[in-house]
Write a protein that holds these residues in place. Structure first.
Motif, PDB file in Angstrom:
ATOM      1  N   LEU A   1      -7.699  28.395   0.173  1.00 31.66           N
ATOM      2  CA  LEU A   1      -6.971  27.353   0.903  1.00 31.66           C
ATOM      3  C   LEU A   1      -6.248  26.455  -0.099  1.00 31.66           C
ATOM      4  CD1 LEU A   1      -9.604  26.447   3.652  1.00 31.66           C
ATOM      5  CD2 LEU A   1      -7.468  27.724   3.949  1.00 31.66           C
ATOM      6  N   HIS A   2      -5.245  27.017  -0.758  1.00 39.35           N
ATOM      7  CA  HIS A   2      -4.583  26.308  -1.845  1.00 39.35           C
ATOM      8  C   HIS A   2      -3.712  25.154  -1.361  1.00 39.35           C
ATOM      9  CE1 HIS A   2      -6.287  29.293  -4.299  1.00 39.35           C
ATOM     10  NE2 HIS A   2      -5.350  30.237  -4.153  1.00 39.35           N
ATOM     11  N   THR A   3      -3.201  25.226  -0.131  1.00 38.49           N
ATOM     12  CA  THR A   3      -2.351  24.139   0.367  1.00 38.49           C
ATOM     13  C   THR A   3      -3.182  22.963   0.872  1.00 38.49           C
ATOM     14  OG1 THR A   3      -2.246  25.041   2.622  1.00 38.49           O
ATOM     15  CG2 THR A   3      -0.536  25.750   1.052  1.00 38.49           C
ATOM     16  N   LEU A   4      -4.458  23.190   1.141  1.00 37.06           N
ATOM     17  CA  LEU A   4      -5.328  22.137   1.670  1.00 37.06           C
ATOM     18  C   LEU A   4      -5.815  21.264   0.514  1.00 37.06           C
ATOM     19  CD1 LEU A   4      -6.799  20.917   4.117  1.00 37.06           C
ATOM     20  CD2 LEU A   4      -8.669  22.526   3.683  1.00 37.06           C
ATOM     21  N   HIS A   5      -5.173  20.122   0.324  1.00 36.64           N
ATOM     22  CA  HIS A   5      -5.529  19.287  -0.829  1.00 36.64           C
ATOM     23  C   HIS A   5      -6.259  18.001  -0.464  1.00 36.64           C
ATOM     24  CE1 HIS A   5      -2.159  16.642   0.166  1.00 36.64           C
ATOM     25  NE2 HIS A   5      -1.341  17.682   0.150  1.00 36.64           N
ATOM     26  N   THR A   6      -6.401  17.706   0.840  1.00 35.77           N
ATOM     27  CA  THR A   6      -7.131  16.513   1.249  1.00 35.77           C
ATOM     28  C   THR A   6      -8.010  16.840   2.447  1.00 35.77           C
ATOM     29  OG1 THR A   6      -5.332  15.072   0.499  1.00 35.77           O
ATOM     30  CG2 THR A   6      -6.934  14.122   2.026  1.00 35.77           C
TER      31      THR A   6
ATOM     32  N   ALA B   1       4.392  14.131  10.174  1.00 39.35           N
ATOM     33  CA  ALA B   1       3.989  15.506   9.872  1.00 39.35           C
ATOM     34  C   ALA B   1       3.661  16.262  11.157  1.00 39.35           C
ATOM     35  CB  ALA B   1       2.779  15.509   8.943  1.00 39.35           C
ATOM     36  N   THR B   2       3.418  17.542  11.003  1.00 36.41           N
ATOM     37  CA  THR B   2       3.025  18.394  12.126  1.00 36.41           C
ATOM     38  C   THR B   2       1.511  18.385  12.261  1.00 36.41           C
ATOM     39  OG1 THR B   2       4.926  19.847  11.820  1.00 36.41           O
ATOM     40  CG2 THR B   2       3.052  20.741  13.039  1.00 36.41           C
ATOM     41  N   MET B   3       1.023  18.184  13.473  1.00 37.91           N
ATOM     42  CA  MET B   3      -0.420  18.233  13.711  1.00 37.91           C
ATOM     43  C   MET B   3      -0.809  19.614  14.205  1.00 37.91           C
ATOM     44  SD  MET B   3      -2.877  15.987  16.224  1.00 37.91           S
ATOM     45  CE  MET B   3      -3.056  14.658  15.060  1.00 37.91           C
ATOM     46  N   VAL B   4      -1.817  20.181  13.569  1.00 33.37           N
ATOM     47  CA  VAL B   4      -2.363  21.477  13.978  1.00 33.37           C
ATOM     48  C   VAL B   4      -3.720  21.222  14.619  1.00 33.37           C
ATOM     49  CG1 VAL B   4      -3.140  23.742  13.208  1.00 33.37           C
ATOM     50  CG2 VAL B   4      -1.154  22.656  12.109  1.00 33.37           C
ATOM     51  N   ILE B   5      -3.871  21.604  15.863  1.00 34.73           N
ATOM     52  CA  ILE B   5      -5.119  21.387  16.597  1.00 34.73           C
ATOM     53  C   ILE B   5      -5.817  22.727  16.775  1.00 34.73           C
ATOM     54  CG2 ILE B   5      -6.156  20.549  18.741  1.00 34.73           C
ATOM     55  CD1 ILE B   5      -3.715  18.741  19.078  1.00 34.73           C
ATOM     56  N   ALA B   6      -7.049  22.812  16.315  1.00 33.40           N
ATOM     57  CA  ALA B   6      -7.806  24.054  16.456  1.00 33.40           C
ATOM     58  C   ALA B   6      -8.123  24.297  17.928  1.00 33.40           C
ATOM     59  CB  ALA B   6      -9.098  23.982  15.645  1.00 33.40           C
ATOM     60  N   PRO B   7      -7.983  25.532  18.397  1.00 34.34           N
ATOM     61  CA  PRO B   7      -8.348  25.852  19.783  1.00 34.34           C
ATOM     62  C   PRO B   7      -9.830  25.547  20.025  1.00 34.34           C
ATOM     63  CG  PRO B   7      -7.132  27.654  18.770  1.00 34.34           C
ATOM     64  CD  PRO B   7      -7.461  26.698  17.670  1.00 34.34           C
ATOM     65  N   PRO B   8     -10.204  25.279  21.273  1.00 33.64           N
ATOM     66  CA  PRO B   8     -11.603  24.926  21.560  1.00 33.64           C
ATOM     67  C   PRO B   8     -12.592  26.052  21.278  1.00 33.64           C
ATOM     68  CG  PRO B   8     -10.338  25.212  23.592  1.00 33.64           C
ATOM     69  CD  PRO B   8      -9.352  25.220  22.471  1.00 33.64           C
TER      70      PRO B   8
ATOM     71  N   HIS C   1      -5.033  28.313   6.763  1.00 36.55           N
ATOM     72  CA  HIS C   1      -4.191  29.057   5.815  1.00 36.55           C
ATOM     73  C   HIS C   1      -2.852  29.442   6.457  1.00 36.55           C
ATOM     74  CE1 HIS C   1      -3.101  31.774   2.575  1.00 36.55           C
ATOM     75  NE2 HIS C   1      -2.912  32.725   3.468  1.00 36.55           N
ATOM     76  N   ARG C   2      -2.903  29.940   7.677  1.00 35.51           N
ATOM     77  CA  ARG C   2      -1.706  30.424   8.357  1.00 35.51           C
ATOM     78  C   ARG C   2      -0.707  29.295   8.631  1.00 35.51           C
ATOM     79  NH1 ARG C   2      -4.336  32.783  11.879  1.00 35.51           N
ATOM     80  NH2 ARG C   2      -4.257  31.243  13.564  1.00 35.51           N
ATOM     81  N   ASN C   3      -1.220  28.104   8.887  1.00 36.98           N
ATOM     82  CA  ASN C   3      -0.358  26.964   9.202  1.00 36.98           C
ATOM     83  C   ASN C   3      -0.078  26.060   8.001  1.00 36.98           C
ATOM     84  OD1 ASN C   3       0.064  26.880  12.342  1.00 36.98           O
ATOM     85  ND2 ASN C   3      -2.070  27.478  12.038  1.00 36.98           N
ATOM     86  N   HIS C   4      -0.522  26.476   6.830  1.00 36.71           N
ATOM     87  CA  HIS C   4      -0.276  25.725   5.592  1.00 36.71           C
ATOM     88  C   HIS C   4      -0.728  24.267   5.725  1.00 36.71           C
ATOM     89  CE1 HIS C   4       2.061  29.189   4.276  1.00 36.71           C
ATOM     90  NE2 HIS C   4       2.742  29.120   5.420  1.00 36.71           N
ATOM     91  N   VAL C   5      -1.915  24.072   6.285  1.00 38.52           N
ATOM     92  CA  VAL C   5      -2.442  22.722   6.501  1.00 38.52           C
ATOM     93  C   VAL C   5      -2.715  22.056   5.154  1.00 38.52           C
ATOM     94  CG1 VAL C   5      -4.394  21.423   7.425  1.00 38.52           C
ATOM     95  CG2 VAL C   5      -3.380  23.276   8.760  1.00 38.52           C
ATOM     96  N   THR C   6      -2.298  20.802   5.025  1.00 37.82           N
ATOM     97  CA  THR C   6      -2.489  20.058   3.777  1.00 37.82           C
ATOM     98  C   THR C   6      -3.603  19.019   3.878  1.00 37.82           C
ATOM     99  OG1 THR C   6      -0.814  18.432   4.428  1.00 37.82           O
ATOM    100  CG2 THR C   6      -0.070  20.340   3.128  1.00 37.82           C
TER     101      THR C   6
ATOM    102  N   PRO D   1      -6.105  21.250  -7.104  1.00 33.75           N
ATOM    103  CA  PRO D   1      -6.951  20.074  -6.871  1.00 33.75           C
ATOM    104  C   PRO D   1      -7.108  19.756  -5.389  1.00 33.75           C
ATOM    105  CG  PRO D   1      -4.801  19.437  -7.732  1.00 33.75           C
ATOM    106  CD  PRO D   1      -4.877  20.926  -7.822  1.00 33.75           C
ATOM    107  N   ARG D   2      -8.309  19.339  -5.022  1.00 29.16           N
ATOM    108  CA  ARG D   2      -8.590  18.978  -3.630  1.00 29.16           C
ATOM    109  C   ARG D   2      -9.426  17.704  -3.627  1.00 29.16           C
ATOM    110  NH1 ARG D   2     -11.086  23.141  -2.231  1.00 29.16           N
ATOM    111  NH2 ARG D   2      -9.272  24.273  -1.459  1.00 29.16           N
ATOM    112  N   ARG D   3      -9.022  16.752  -2.784  1.00 28.29           N
ATOM    113  CA  ARG D   3      -9.763  15.504  -2.648  1.00 28.29           C
ATOM    114  C   ARG D   3     -10.643  15.568  -1.405  1.00 28.29           C
ATOM    115  NH1 ARG D   3      -5.519  10.893  -2.323  1.00 28.29           N
ATOM    116  NH2 ARG D   3      -4.821  12.258  -0.644  1.00 28.29           N
TER     117      ARG D   3
END
Length: 204
Positions: free
Chosen positions: A52-57, A10-17, A30-35, A82-84
């Protein structure tokens, strides 16, 4: 975090510092469709999961998860989105996670699960004897990922890294200073500290 992405291709999204939480982190997810996300409870508390509908875990780690966070971030499997919510635990000396819960139900209880692969956890009294299920005592951690000690701090090392009477000869275990108790289902519940140590955003 690395294994979550690399293990699944998968693609890793790293938050800026400069992004610590709140609307900025919410928009980033939301912008990066993080799951899947690993986020500290301090950061989760500043965010609104509503859109944050795509964030399920979500793996909460670094500090104690609170009932409020559980109610806001965990859902039932039949929810529209659903979100775990998983609850991770581990001191830096175990580099860095030693336990992880399964998906927590919104109504609780909040547990830190059992030891992950390659890790052993013991709830022991002051004489290093295992305590019965439901009894509060200190958590000890052992395993191949355990640090060898503190660099140039032999006294502190000897105090926290003690011989493991339940492992092979020469193995040590780490005294976490955290109070826990076993649940009948084999999950551990974190109950606080034996001392006055506190954590802010995952840092002691």
């Amino acid at each position: 975090e690395l294994l979550l992405a690399a293990g699944a291709g998968a693609t890793m999204v790293i938050a800026p510092p400069t992004v610590f939480g709140g609307d900025e982190l919410t928009q980033l997810l939301h912008r990066n469709h993080v799951t899947h996300a690993v986020i500290t409870p301090a950061a989760l508390a500043t965010m609104d999961p509503t859109h944050l509908h795509t964030l399920h875990t979500v793996l909460s780690a670094g500090e104690a998860c609170t009932p409020d966070l559980l109610t806001r971030w965990a859902t039932t499997p039949d929810a529209p989105h659903p979100r775990r919510l998983f609850n991770g635990y581990g001191p830096t000396e175990t580099t860095v996670m030693s336990n992880c819960s399964g998906p927590l139900p919104p109504s609780g209880p909040i547990t830190i699960g059992g030891p992950i692969r390659g890790t052993h956890t013991y709830v022991l009294d002051d004489r290093l004897r295992p305590v019965p299920t439901g009894v509060t005592a200190e958590l000890y951690v052992a395993g191949i990922q355990l640090a060898r000690g503190y660099h140039n701090r032999p006294a502190l090392t000897a105090h926290h890294f003690v011989a493991n009477p339940y492992g092979p000869p020469g193995e040590r275990m780490y005294r976490t200073g955290d109070l826990t108790r076993w649940h009948p289902d084999g999950n551990l519940e974190f109950l606080g500290r034996r001392d006055h140590q506190i954590k802010l955003r995952g840092h002691r």
